[in-house]
Write an enzyme that holds these catalytic residues in place. Structure first.
Site, PDB file in Angstrom:
ATOM      1  N   HIS A 169       0.847  -1.192   0.000  1.00 61.72           N
ATOM      2  CA  HIS A 169       0.000   0.000   0.000  1.00 61.72           C
ATOM      3  C   HIS A 169       0.891   1.254   0.000  1.00 61.72           C
ATOM      4  O   HIS A 169       0.851   2.069   0.928  1.00 61.72           O
ATOM      5  CB  HIS A 169      -0.857  -0.070   1.265  1.00 61.72           C
ATOM      6  CG  HIS A 169      -1.978   0.910   1.365  1.00 61.72           C
ATOM      7  ND1 HIS A 169      -1.839   2.261   1.135  1.00 61.72           N
ATOM      8  CD2 HIS A 169      -3.278   0.723   1.700  1.00 61.72           C
ATOM      9  CE1 HIS A 169      -2.994   2.864   1.334  1.00 61.72           C
ATOM     10  NE2 HIS A 169      -3.888   1.955   1.678  1.00 61.72           N
ATOM     11  N   GLU A 273      -0.852   1.435  -5.484  1.00 59.16           N
ATOM     12  CA  GLU A 273      -0.628   0.205  -4.743  1.00 59.16           C
ATOM     13  C   GLU A 273      -0.650  -1.013  -5.670  1.00 59.16           C
ATOM     14  O   GLU A 273      -1.524  -1.114  -6.540  1.00 59.16           O
ATOM     15  CB  GLU A 273      -1.707   0.053  -3.674  1.00 59.16           C
ATOM     16  CG  GLU A 273      -1.888   1.299  -2.814  1.00 59.16           C
ATOM     17  CD  GLU A 273      -3.177   1.270  -2.022  1.00 59.16           C
ATOM     18  OE1 GLU A 273      -3.601   0.162  -1.612  1.00 59.16           O
ATOM     19  OE2 GLU A 273      -3.772   2.339  -1.801  1.00 59.16           O
TER      20      GLU A 273
END
Length: 301
Positions: A169, A273
């Site tokens: 992330h 991400e």
């Protein structure tokens, strides 16, 4: 604890383990090519800056408050073994438990080009087993140099297949969210998570003038963050990942979070991400392994 880590895994002039103000152990990497920091809780890469760049490539909020059992705002959180909300258990943490539990160092070394390699393994506990019943090993290898390479491997050591969702992330440092664009996803379908969950198709480059939360599906494409104000492009190349999430909270949501670097730290970051989620979750058969690899590169223009 750090004495033993430094004795076994420290590398003179490249890698040292320290305890930060919160009591968490952080690996500090500084070699001829780049520098980075990585918290052993969550195997959380917090920062990365190649020596060729005047500005960090990976963003860490100036207001983040590292603490035992809490996630860190910024860097590259590890989302595993699910992405987003758990499919059936509302009380389980969003994005899984991997980013807030201890990991242990299992290997370190120097690459031929002078980059520094560090591998961590998730430490199972009663808490993690209560949320994840399957037998497995989860390793994250980080190679820090002029580029940043991250390899996350899930090995199924049990007798039955299981399904995982996962993500790195990563938050990227940018000049201003309103001045950048992201390419590489043109024509790709995505689930638009703002104001509902609608399936759309990307038309042209991604630009930002409000909250964006999109899960692009069925794509292994390289993405590029174009940042004319910083005169650079950030390249994000991946394998073993078939989803890409692009996210900015914008002002209202950022203000509710409280740790985005007030008043406008959110303007200096964007998340691109590398993910396996929704229809791209991964079945890991018994006795096999799945690896997701991401490599980041900053190019001055």
């Amino acid at each position: 604890m750090t004495t033993a880590l430094n004795s076994q895994f420290g590398i003179k002039g490249q890698l040292v383990f320290n305890v930060d103000a919160s009591g968490l152990i952080v690996a500090e990497i500084d070699n001829a090519l780049g520098r980075a920091s990585l918290c052993l809780q969550g195997a959380h890469l917090m920062s990365w800056q190649p020596k060729s760049q005047a500005v960090p490539v990976v963003w860490l909020s100036r207001d983040t408050k590292p603490a035992v059992g809490k996630s860190i705002r910024g860097g590259a959180p590890v989302c595993w073994p699910w992405f987003g909300a758990h499919a059936s258990e509302a009380g389980f943490p969003g994005h899984g438990f991997a980013r807030t539990v201890p990991w242990r160092v299992i290997e370190s070394g120097s690459e031929p080009d002078g980059a520094t390699r560090l591998t961590l393994r998730l430490v199972p506990s009663d808490k993690t087993r209560a949320q994840w019943l399957h037998e497995c090993n989860v390793d994250l290898t980080v190679i820090v140099g002029e580029t940043l390479r991250m390899e996350m491997t899930t090995e199924n050591t049990g007798a039955t297949n299981f399904v995982i969702g996962e993500a790195l992330h990563t938050y990227f440092q940018i000049s201003d969210i309103g001045a950048i664009r992201v390419t590489g996803l043109e024509g790709t379908e995505y689930w638009d998570k703002v104001g509902g969950s609608n399936l759309r198709r990307q038309d042209g480059a991604i630009t930002f003038n409000s909250e964006v939360d999109r899960v692009y599906i069925n794509t292994g494409s390289e993405c590029v963050i174009h940042d004319d104000k910083l005169a650079r492009r950030i390249h994000i190349a991946k394998s073993g990942s078939q989803s890409t999430v692009v996210w900015t909270p914008w002002v209202e949501k950022a203000n509710k979070m409280g740790d985005m670097g007030q008043p406008d730290g959110w303007r200096e970051m964007v998340c691109v991400e590398s993910v396996n989620a929704i229809e791209n979750v991964v079945t890991v058969a018994a006795g096999t392994r799945h690896t997701m690899i991401v490599e980041y590169r900053a190019e001055s223009v």
